[in-house]
Motif scaffolding. Structure first.
Motif, PDB file in Angstrom:
ATOM      1  N   THR A 137      48.563 -11.814  32.950  1.00  0.00           N
ATOM      2  CA  THR A 137      48.129 -12.400  31.692  1.00  0.00           C
ATOM      3  C   THR A 137      49.092 -12.047  30.571  1.00  0.00           C
ATOM      4  O   THR A 137      49.470 -12.902  29.754  1.00  0.00           O
ATOM      5  CB  THR A 137      46.712 -11.920  31.339  1.00  0.00           C
ATOM      6  OG1 THR A 137      45.821 -12.281  32.391  1.00  0.00           O
ATOM      7  CG2 THR A 137      46.231 -12.525  30.036  1.00  0.00           C
ATOM      8  N   GLN A 139      52.280 -11.179  30.795  1.00  0.00           N
ATOM      9  CA  GLN A 139      53.569 -11.858  30.993  1.00  0.00           C
ATOM     10  C   GLN A 139      53.493 -13.309  30.527  1.00  0.00           C
ATOM     11  O   GLN A 139      54.420 -13.819  29.869  1.00  0.00           O
ATOM     12  CB  GLN A 139      53.969 -11.776  32.470  1.00  0.00           C
ATOM     13  CG  GLN A 139      55.365 -12.282  32.768  1.00  0.00           C
ATOM     14  CD  GLN A 139      55.397 -13.770  33.139  1.00  0.00           C
ATOM     15  OE1 GLN A 139      54.356 -14.409  33.290  1.00  0.00           O
ATOM     16  NE2 GLN A 139      56.597 -14.305  33.293  1.00  0.00           N
ATOM     17  N   ALA A 140      52.390 -13.995  30.845  1.00  0.00           N
ATOM     18  CA  ALA A 140      52.236 -15.391  30.429  1.00  0.00           C
ATOM     19  C   ALA A 140      52.180 -15.501  28.907  1.00  0.00           C
ATOM     20  O   ALA A 140      52.757 -16.428  28.309  1.00  0.00           O
ATOM     21  CB  ALA A 140      50.977 -15.983  31.055  1.00  0.00           C
ATOM     22  N   THR A 141      51.491 -14.559  28.268  1.00  0.00           N
ATOM     23  CA  THR A 141      51.392 -14.567  26.805  1.00  0.00           C
ATOM     24  C   THR A 141      52.746 -14.300  26.176  1.00  0.00           C
ATOM     25  O   THR A 141      53.145 -14.985  25.210  1.00  0.00           O
ATOM     26  CB  THR A 141      50.376 -13.513  26.339  1.00  0.00           C
ATOM     27  OG1 THR A 141      49.097 -13.800  26.920  1.00  0.00           O
ATOM     28  CG2 THR A 141      50.253 -13.501  24.827  1.00  0.00           C
ATOM     29  N   ALA A 144      54.954 -17.371  26.567  1.00  0.00           N
ATOM     30  CA  ALA A 144      54.561 -18.411  25.622  1.00  0.00           C
ATOM     31  C   ALA A 144      55.087 -18.102  24.220  1.00  0.00           C
ATOM     32  O   ALA A 144      55.553 -18.997  23.505  1.00  0.00           O
ATOM     33  CB  ALA A 144      53.047 -18.563  25.604  1.00  0.00           C
ATOM     34  N   GLU A 158      63.226 -17.593  34.530  1.00  0.00           N
ATOM     35  CA  GLU A 158      62.120 -18.463  34.942  1.00  0.00           C
ATOM     36  C   GLU A 158      62.276 -19.012  36.353  1.00  0.00           C
ATOM     37  O   GLU A 158      61.344 -19.629  36.879  1.00  0.00           O
ATOM     38  CB  GLU A 158      61.959 -19.589  33.929  1.00  0.00           C
ATOM     39  CG  GLU A 158      61.534 -19.081  32.553  1.00  0.00           C
ATOM     40  CD  GLU A 158      61.184 -20.181  31.584  1.00  0.00           C
ATOM     41  OE1 GLU A 158      60.028 -20.623  31.588  1.00  0.00           O
ATOM     42  OE2 GLU A 158      62.087 -20.597  30.829  1.00  0.00           O
ATOM     43  N   ALA A 161      59.511 -17.923  38.915  1.00  0.00           N
ATOM     44  CA  ALA A 161      58.107 -18.252  38.648  1.00  0.00           C
ATOM     45  C   ALA A 161      57.296 -18.385  39.940  1.00  0.00           C
ATOM     46  O   ALA A 161      56.158 -17.897  40.027  1.00  0.00           O
ATOM     47  CB  ALA A 161      58.015 -19.535  37.823  1.00  0.00           C
ATOM     48  N   ASP A 165      54.238 -15.896  41.216  1.00  0.00           N
ATOM     49  CA  ASP A 165      52.895 -16.333  41.566  1.00  0.00           C
ATOM     50  C   ASP A 165      52.498 -15.851  42.956  1.00  0.00           C
ATOM     51  O   ASP A 165      51.325 -15.541  43.196  1.00  0.00           O
ATOM     52  CB  ASP A 165      52.798 -17.857  41.505  1.00  0.00           C
ATOM     53  CG  ASP A 165      51.366 -18.341  41.630  1.00  0.00           C
ATOM     54  OD1 ASP A 165      50.531 -17.953  40.789  1.00  0.00           O
ATOM     55  OD2 ASP A 165      51.072 -19.087  42.581  1.00  0.00           O
ATOM     56  N   ARG A 168      51.281 -12.387  42.496  1.00  0.00           N
ATOM     57  CA  ARG A 168      49.926 -12.421  41.920  1.00  0.00           C
ATOM     58  C   ARG A 168      48.883 -12.694  42.998  1.00  0.00           C
ATOM     59  O   ARG A 168      47.850 -12.012  43.069  1.00  0.00           O
ATOM     60  CB  ARG A 168      49.856 -13.502  40.834  1.00  0.00           C
ATOM     61  CG  ARG A 168      48.485 -13.611  40.163  1.00  0.00           C
ATOM     62  CD  ARG A 168      48.385 -14.855  39.283  1.00  0.00           C
ATOM     63  NE  ARG A 168      48.532 -16.081  40.067  1.00  0.00           N
ATOM     64  CZ  ARG A 168      47.578 -16.604  40.824  1.00  0.00           C
ATOM     65  NH1 ARG A 168      46.389 -16.009  40.920  1.00  0.00           N
ATOM     66  NH2 ARG A 168      47.802 -17.725  41.505  1.00  0.00           N
TER      67      ARG A 168
END
Length: 304
Positions: A137, A139-141, A144, A158, A161, A165, A168
């Motif tokens: 979470t 890392q995604a924030t 962004a 990137e 990615a 995943d 994760r």
């Protein structure tokens, strides 16, 4: 008092007191001061005042949670007590601990490593923290934020990615109960007083998988394969199948996720520090793990 100095005279604990302040080293999102009273009033005070810098909202720091979780760590017996919190001034006042910060090399001493693992275990067995922490979470924030603000990313970041995943999903396949974690236990956040080890700095604290805590230290302190095995054994005492793989994957998560912290700081922080180089160093660690010959085996073992 000059306007560019922290307004220590507005702290209730120092009201009517005379004191001496000395800057403490470290702190990339705050300034730390050791403040000792010089008068003859009781009690004599020896404090650390943590003064936060503007812009910490980009990094997802919750100062109220930091205070609450610092108090919880003190209750667990591994953190200094909170004396005062002035959110309006960006100040957290804690007791000074007369101890020496560890370095990466300190962990080559088996006794130090064992005592550090004991301190981490005590933290994890202590009171639940305010809030949760999940590096996927976070890392995604962070990613962004970088995209929205046009901050720079290193070439190739990137491209991982899909592999990210997969990590994760492997960790989620066999989820562990969360425990109160510091989530930023680099060597300097372990303080050794010769009898026990204290854990400090709860800016990124939250309930999390214990293996992330362990993996973060593996990554930040540059543990060898042998040190990583000893670290896992010292913490778990009798590691189960998958524990080592999970810690190693979480060390990748630490490096890949926290590297973005460095890239954000490189663009936004007023502090003179090579944040870009700091982030690149962690990204390179992650690249090595993503491309390692045992990456597939780690995914399988962690998910079992």
């Amino acid at each position: 008092m000059r306007s560019d100095r922290p307004p220590l005279d507005r702290l209730a604990v120092l009201a009517g007191r005379s004191w001496r302040e000395v800057p403490l080293p470290g702190g990339l999102t705050n300034t730390n001061l050791r403040v000792t009273t010089e008068d003859r009033l009781d009690p004599a005070l020896d404090l650390v005042v943590r003064c936060s810098h503007a812009g910490s909202e980009l990094l997802g720091i919750d100062r109220d949670a930091e205070r609450a979780n610092t108090e919880a760590a003190a209750t667990a017996g591994v953190g200094p007590a909170v004396v005062e919190h002035r959110r309006d001034l960006g100040m957290l006042v804690i007791e000074y601990v007369d101890a020496t910060a560890l370095s990466d090399g300190s962990f080559t001493d088996a006794g130090v490593l064992a005592r550090a693992a004991h301190a981490v275990r005590r933290l994890h067995e202590g009171p639940r923290f305010l809030g949760d922490f999940d590096m996927f979470t976070r890392q995604a924030t962070y990613l962004a934020t970088i995209r929205e603000r046009g901050f720079s990313l290193p070439d190739g970041y990137e491209s991982y990615a899909e592999a990210w995943d997969r990590v994760r999903r492997a960790l989620a396949a066999a989820p562990r109960p969360t425990v109160p974690c510091n989530n930023d236990l680099l060597a300097a956040n372990f303080l050794d007083d010769g009898k026990r080890i204290w854990l400090i700095d709860y800016e990124y604290s939250g309930n999390n998988d214990a293996c992330f805590e362990l993996g973060n230290t593996v990554a930040e302190c540059g543990f060898t394969a042998e040190q990583t095995e000893a670290w896992v054994e010292a913490y778990f005492r009798e590691p189960r199948p998958g524990d080592l793989a999970r810690v190693r994957l979480q060390s990748l998560c630490s490096s890949y996720g926290w590297s973005l912290w460095g890239f954000i700081q490189a663009a936004a922080s007023p502090i003179e520090f090579d944040f870009w180089g700091w982030g690149l160093e962690r990204f390179e660690r992650a690249r090595q793990l993503f491309g390692g010959a045992d990456f597939e085996a780690l995914l399988t073992e962690a998910a079992a």
